[in-house]
Design a protein around this motif. Structure first.
Motif, PDB file in Angstrom:
ATOM      1  N   ILE A  66       0.859  -1.187   0.000  1.00 59.49           N
ATOM      2  CA  ILE A  66       0.000   0.000   0.000  1.00 59.49           C
ATOM      3  C   ILE A  66       0.896   1.238   0.000  1.00 59.49           C
ATOM      4  N   LEU A  67       0.635   2.150  -0.919  1.00 62.30           N
ATOM      5  CA  LEU A  67       1.425   3.377  -0.999  1.00 62.30           C
ATOM      6  C   LEU A  67       0.895   4.382   0.018  1.00 62.30           C
ATOM      7  N   VAL A  68       1.751   4.765   0.969  1.00 60.68           N
ATOM      8  CA  VAL A  68       1.333   5.581   2.111  1.00 60.68           C
ATOM      9  C   VAL A  68       2.190   6.841   2.176  1.00 60.68           C
ATOM     10  N   PHE A  69       1.544   7.951   2.492  1.00 58.61           N
ATOM     11  CA  PHE A  69       2.232   9.205   2.777  1.00 58.61           C
ATOM     12  C   PHE A  69       1.574   9.840   3.990  1.00 58.61           C
ATOM     13  N   VAL A  70       2.368  10.507   4.819  1.00 56.27           N
ATOM     14  CA  VAL A  70       1.848  11.145   6.024  1.00 56.27           C
ATOM     15  C   VAL A  70       2.099  12.648   5.944  1.00 56.27           C
ATOM     16  N   ASN A  71       1.040  13.411   6.079  1.00 60.14           N
ATOM     17  CA  ASN A  71       1.139  14.863   6.135  1.00 60.14           C
ATOM     18  C   ASN A  71       1.185  15.280   7.598  1.00 60.14           C
ATOM     19  N   MET A  72       2.234  16.011   7.980  1.00 58.86           N
ATOM     20  CA  MET A  72       2.438  16.421   9.374  1.00 58.86           C
ATOM     21  C   MET A  72       2.293  17.932   9.492  1.00 58.86           C
ATOM     22  N   SER A  73       1.497  18.374  10.462  1.00 60.12           N
ATOM     23  CA  SER A  73       1.283  19.800  10.681  1.00 60.12           C
ATOM     24  C   SER A  73       1.216  20.078  12.182  1.00 60.12           C
ATOM     25  N   GLN A  74       1.529  21.319  12.534  1.00 58.35           N
ATOM     26  CA  GLN A  74       1.580  21.690  13.950  1.00 58.35           C
ATOM     27  C   GLN A  74       1.336  23.186  14.104  1.00 58.35           C
ATOM     28  N   LYS A  75       0.571  23.539  15.113  1.00 55.18           N
ATOM     29  CA  LYS A  75       0.368  24.947  15.443  1.00 55.18           C
ATOM     30  C   LYS A  75       1.708  25.580  15.799  1.00 55.18           C
ATOM     31  N   ASN A  76       1.929  26.786  15.303  1.00 54.66           N
ATOM     32  CA  ASN A  76       3.124  27.587  15.561  1.00 54.66           C
ATOM     33  C   ASN A  76       4.366  27.093  14.827  1.00 54.66           C
ATOM     34  N   ASP A  77       4.272  25.963  14.112  1.00 50.11           N
ATOM     35  CA  ASP A  77       5.435  25.493  13.354  1.00 50.11           C
ATOM     36  C   ASP A  77       5.600  26.365  12.124  1.00 50.11           C
TER      37      ASP A  77
ATOM     38  N   LEU B 242      -0.160  17.039  14.385  1.00 52.47           N
ATOM     39  CA  LEU B 242      -1.248  16.317  13.734  1.00 52.47           C
ATOM     40  C   LEU B 242      -0.669  15.494  12.583  1.00 52.47           C
ATOM     41  N   PHE B 243      -0.856  14.182  12.662  1.00 52.23           N
ATOM     42  CA  PHE B 243      -0.415  13.265  11.614  1.00 52.23           C
ATOM     43  C   PHE B 243      -1.649  12.828  10.818  1.00 52.23           C
ATOM     44  N   ASN B 244      -1.623  13.087   9.530  1.00 50.06           N
ATOM     45  CA  ASN B 244      -2.746  12.764   8.651  1.00 50.06           C
ATOM     46  C   ASN B 244      -2.249  11.804   7.566  1.00 50.06           C
ATOM     47  N   VAL B 245      -2.787  10.587   7.546  1.00 50.03           N
ATOM     48  CA  VAL B 245      -2.321   9.556   6.631  1.00 50.03           C
ATOM     49  C   VAL B 245      -3.066   9.677   5.304  1.00 50.03           C
ATOM     50  N   LEU B 246      -2.309   9.687   4.220  1.00 46.67           N
ATOM     51  CA  LEU B 246      -2.863   9.717   2.874  1.00 46.67           C
ATOM     52  C   LEU B 246      -2.477   8.417   2.174  1.00 46.67           C
ATOM     53  N   ILE B 247      -3.474   7.695   1.673  1.00 48.63           N
ATOM     54  CA  ILE B 247      -3.247   6.426   0.981  1.00 48.63           C
ATOM     55  C   ILE B 247      -3.558   6.618  -0.495  1.00 48.63           C
ATOM     56  N   HIS B 248      -2.646   6.193  -1.346  1.00 46.68           N
ATOM     57  CA  HIS B 248      -2.848   6.287  -2.794  1.00 46.68           C
ATOM     58  C   HIS B 248      -3.779   5.158  -3.223  1.00 46.68           C
ATOM     59  N   ASP B 249      -5.022   5.511  -3.482  1.00 49.51           N
ATOM     60  CA  ASP B 249      -6.034   4.517  -3.852  1.00 49.51           C
ATOM     61  C   ASP B 249      -7.021   5.157  -4.822  1.00 49.51           C
ATOM     62  N   PRO B 250      -6.554   5.537  -6.029  1.00 50.63           N
ATOM     63  CA  PRO B 250      -7.432   6.282  -6.953  1.00 50.63           C
ATOM     64  C   PRO B 250      -8.641   5.503  -7.418  1.00 50.63           C
ATOM     65  N   SER B 251      -8.590   4.173  -7.439  1.00 51.00           N
ATOM     66  CA  SER B 251      -9.746   3.393  -7.890  1.00 51.00           C
ATOM     67  C   SER B 251     -10.639   2.973  -6.735  1.00 51.00           C
ATOM     68  N   HIS B 252     -10.348   3.457  -5.519  1.00 49.84           N
ATOM     69  CA  HIS B 252     -11.146   3.180  -4.320  1.00 49.84           C
ATOM     70  C   HIS B 252     -11.224   1.678  -4.026  1.00 49.84           C
TER      71      HIS B 252
ATOM     72  N   HIS C 131       4.006   0.971   4.492  1.00 48.92           N
ATOM     73  CA  HIS C 131       4.924   1.467   5.521  1.00 48.92           C
ATOM     74  C   HIS C 131       5.332   2.905   5.195  1.00 48.92           C
ATOM     75  N   PHE C 132       5.490   3.663   6.263  1.00 50.16           N
ATOM     76  CA  PHE C 132       5.991   5.034   6.143  1.00 50.16           C
ATOM     77  C   PHE C 132       7.003   5.280   7.259  1.00 50.16           C
ATOM     78  N   ARG C 133       8.128   5.864   6.900  1.00 50.15           N
ATOM     79  CA  ARG C 133       9.171   6.184   7.881  1.00 50.15           C
ATOM     80  C   ARG C 133       9.650   7.606   7.656  1.00 50.15           C
ATOM     81  N   ALA C 134       9.959   8.275   8.749  1.00 48.28           N
ATOM     82  CA  ALA C 134      10.458   9.649   8.663  1.00 48.28           C
ATOM     83  C   ALA C 134      11.318   9.940   9.889  1.00 48.28           C
ATOM     84  N   ILE C 135      12.291  10.813   9.710  1.00 45.98           N
ATOM     85  CA  ILE C 135      13.127  11.289  10.815  1.00 45.98           C
ATOM     86  C   ILE C 135      12.641  12.683  11.191  1.00 45.98           C
ATOM     87  N   ILE C 136      12.224  12.827  12.441  1.00 44.96           N
ATOM     88  CA  ILE C 136      11.649  14.077  12.929  1.00 44.96           C
ATOM     89  C   ILE C 136      12.598  14.719  13.926  1.00 44.96           C
TER      90      ILE C 136
END
Length: 565
Positions: A245-256, A271-281, A371-376
């Motif tokens: 599954i193709l996964v991307f995570v959008n990360m946002s934060q107040k005052n960032d 706030l972690f918001n997961v986006l999954i690439h699934d154009p055909s649903h 899977h999604f991995r990131a260094i924060i």
């Protein structure tokens, strides 16, 4: 118009044979695989990757009606009036195996040419392409050709066929095919699909039986002539079929200040918001679980919600790991025969055979993972800002033309390096003045500063005040009532004047928009190179001239008094 999405069932590749009339007249015995690809697809691929509604590229190609030109053939230069047509092929790949992948091919015509509402290719008005105006408004007039007694006669079907000899569709929208000036032939996995279209065409395939990995889709495009078809473009593109599954995570934060650098602030939820690439649903009916490991020894978090908040309480670098699990339709395991139950002597012996003949549940599921991995990086920043007091400034004569007010500001977290104020009308919708300046006052450990501000006359104003440093940007806002220049008169605040941004909910959307624009202008404070020192003052002056060229404000942030910005 999209090709109907095929089912996932396994079918045999259709072997369509061209009518005998198309094998006469010197037609070469060439297959689709010879025409559309330089690589011959193996029989194993055809056996295990058959697509619903597609045909085997072993079928013969009618080269008399659809001529084949190799790359570099000089005939390509004259295949289209006024230049050459370019084909652009795109897809919504990568595709999770079992889902549908859609391909769209679009034609780009030479300069000053376009397709009109009837599908004809015409010259654009008031457009010069270097050849001068044309007396004929049409490049290709399919409508006129369709009305021609020979080309458009339904009784003469010899020209109204695809490259494999099958006739054009007439059962649906009987006359629409006359306005479709192009024939598209899609080719992949040793199979082809052909359709009529206008300046673009699309097709979708199901990937249930497609081999994992990169695959190639090729498209040949022909334009319709009166008694033949002329190649105008060929294009190919790589698409990917995967079991991940193709996964991307959008990360946002107040005052960032900049969420794209994956540097965030301590003690403020992210706030972690997961986006999954699934154009055909494909996953729309699947149960999806999200397993989080934030790398700060807080343990494993499991959720069925694609959004999650997490707060880091320590500075440092952390490894974020997310695993997404989804149960999707999959192949059913082979049924295992069960031993027959003991049969009573009075029961027919054949009853025990029913146990072996039971049909297993065909609605089988299989788990797919992403899977999604990131260094924060977590750093300290400005956590909160508040305006705690507002006072009119009484100046010795001669007094300034515009009334002055002091805003006493406190903040939590790191000491700011920049202060910006935006003065707007009472609705906070129309900005009147914007001023930014570096903070040059030594405050020690306590964040307490006075911001002096000049106003263009009396009235009620919306004031947005922002404190920033390299990593953070904190905002507060208030309504203030400014009186005329009467010495000794008190300053009155409008109702609800000392309100934080959270209390001014009605103004949040507008404030966010204005601050977003200012964040684009705050580049001197960010980690970008190229503006520092004197460059900051030049930048601020340019910003003032750009946004408020008519401002008559004189030194609005008076720095000549200690402790006042």
């Amino acid at each position: 118009m999209f090709f109907p999405i095929p089912s996932a069932s396994l079918i045999r590749t259709e072997q369509h044979t061209a009518p005998s009339s198309f094998r006469e007249g010197g037609i070469e015995d060439r297959g689709f695989h010879d025409v559309l690809s330089n690589e011959r697809t193996s029989g194993h691929m055809r056996k295990h990757s058959q697509l619903n509604g597609w045909s085997s590229d072993e079928n013969e190609w009618n080269e008399k009606l659809y001529p084949v030109w190799k790359r570099g053939d000089p005939r390509w230069k004259n295949s289209w009036k006024g230049g050459q047509v370019q084909a652009v092929l795109t897809s919504d790949s990568p595709a999770l195996v079992g889902s549908n992948v859609t391909f769209v091919v679009s034609l780009v015509f030479p300069r000053c040419q376009k397709e009109d509402a009837n599908g004809n290719i015409v010259y654009e008005k008031n457009c010069r392409d270097g050849t001068g105006p044309s007396a004929d408004p049409y490049v290709y007039n399919w409508t006129a050709w369709a009305e021609d007694a020979d080309w458009g006669n339904d009784t003469n079907q010899s020209y109204h066929v695809f490259p494999d000899g099958r006739p054009f569709p007439h059962h649906h929208h009987h006359h629409r095919w006359r306005q479709w000036g192009f024939v598209y032939v899609f080719h992949t996995l040793g199979q082809y699909y052909q359709k009529l279209g206008r300046c673009s065409a699309s097709v979708s395939i199901n990937t249930t039986n497609v081999t994992l990995g990169p695959q190639v889709m090729e498209v040949a495009v022909y334009r319709r002539s009166r008694r033949t078809y002329t190649p105008v473009a060929k294009v190919k593109d790589v698409y990917l079929v995967t079991d991940q599954i193709l996964v991307f995570v959008n990360m946002s934060q107040k005052n960032d200040r900049n969420s794209s650098d994956e540097t965030f602030l301590r003690d403020i939820p992210i706030l972690f918001n997961v986006l999954i690439h699934d154009p055909s649903h494909f996953l729309s009916e699947s149960a999806i679980n999200y397993k989080w490991n934030f790398g700060d020894n807080t343990g494993l978090f499991v959720s069925n919600n694609r959004t999650l908040n997490h707060t880091y309480v320590l500075n440092g670098t952390f490894s974020l790991n997310l695993t997404v699990q989804a149960a999707v339709p999959g192949p059913c395991p082979s049924p295992t025969p069960r031993p027959p139950k003991p049969t009573p002597s009075l029961s027919p012996a054949g009853d025990s055979l029913l146990e072996l003949g039971e049909v297993p549940d065909e609605d089988c599921r299989i788990n797919r993972y992403g899977h999604f991995r990131a260094i924060i990086t977590i750093v300290e920043g400005i956590l909160e800002v508040n305006i705690v007091d507002t006072a009119e400034v009484l100046m010795p004569l001669p007094q300034p033309e515009d009334p002055l007010m002091d805003f006493l500001v406190t903040c939590e977290g790191t000491i700011p390096t920049e202060v910006c104020t935006i003065v707007s009308d009472p609705t906070c919708q129309l900005a009147q003045d914007t001023v930014c300046s570096p903070v040059e006052v030594a405050m020690g450990d306590a964040c307490l500063l006075t911001v002096r501000r000049a106003f263009n006359g009396s009235g009620t104003y919306c004031v947005n005040l922002t404190l920033g440093d390299d990593a953070s940007l904190a905002l507060t806002s208030t309504l203030v009532s400014v009186l005329g220049r009467r010495p000794g008169s008190p300053v009155r605040m409008a109702s609800g004047a000392l309100a934080s941004v959270g209390c001014l909910a009605i103004f949040v959307a507008v404030i966010a928009l204005v601050v977003y624009k200012k964040r684009k202008e705050y580049k001197p404070i960010e980690n970008g190179a190229g503006i520092n020192g004197k460059g900051l003052n030049v930048f601020l002056e340019h910003a003032k001239v750009k946004f408020f060229p008519g401002s008559q404000e004189k030194d609005p942030l008076l720095k000549n008094q200690p402790g006042i910005l």
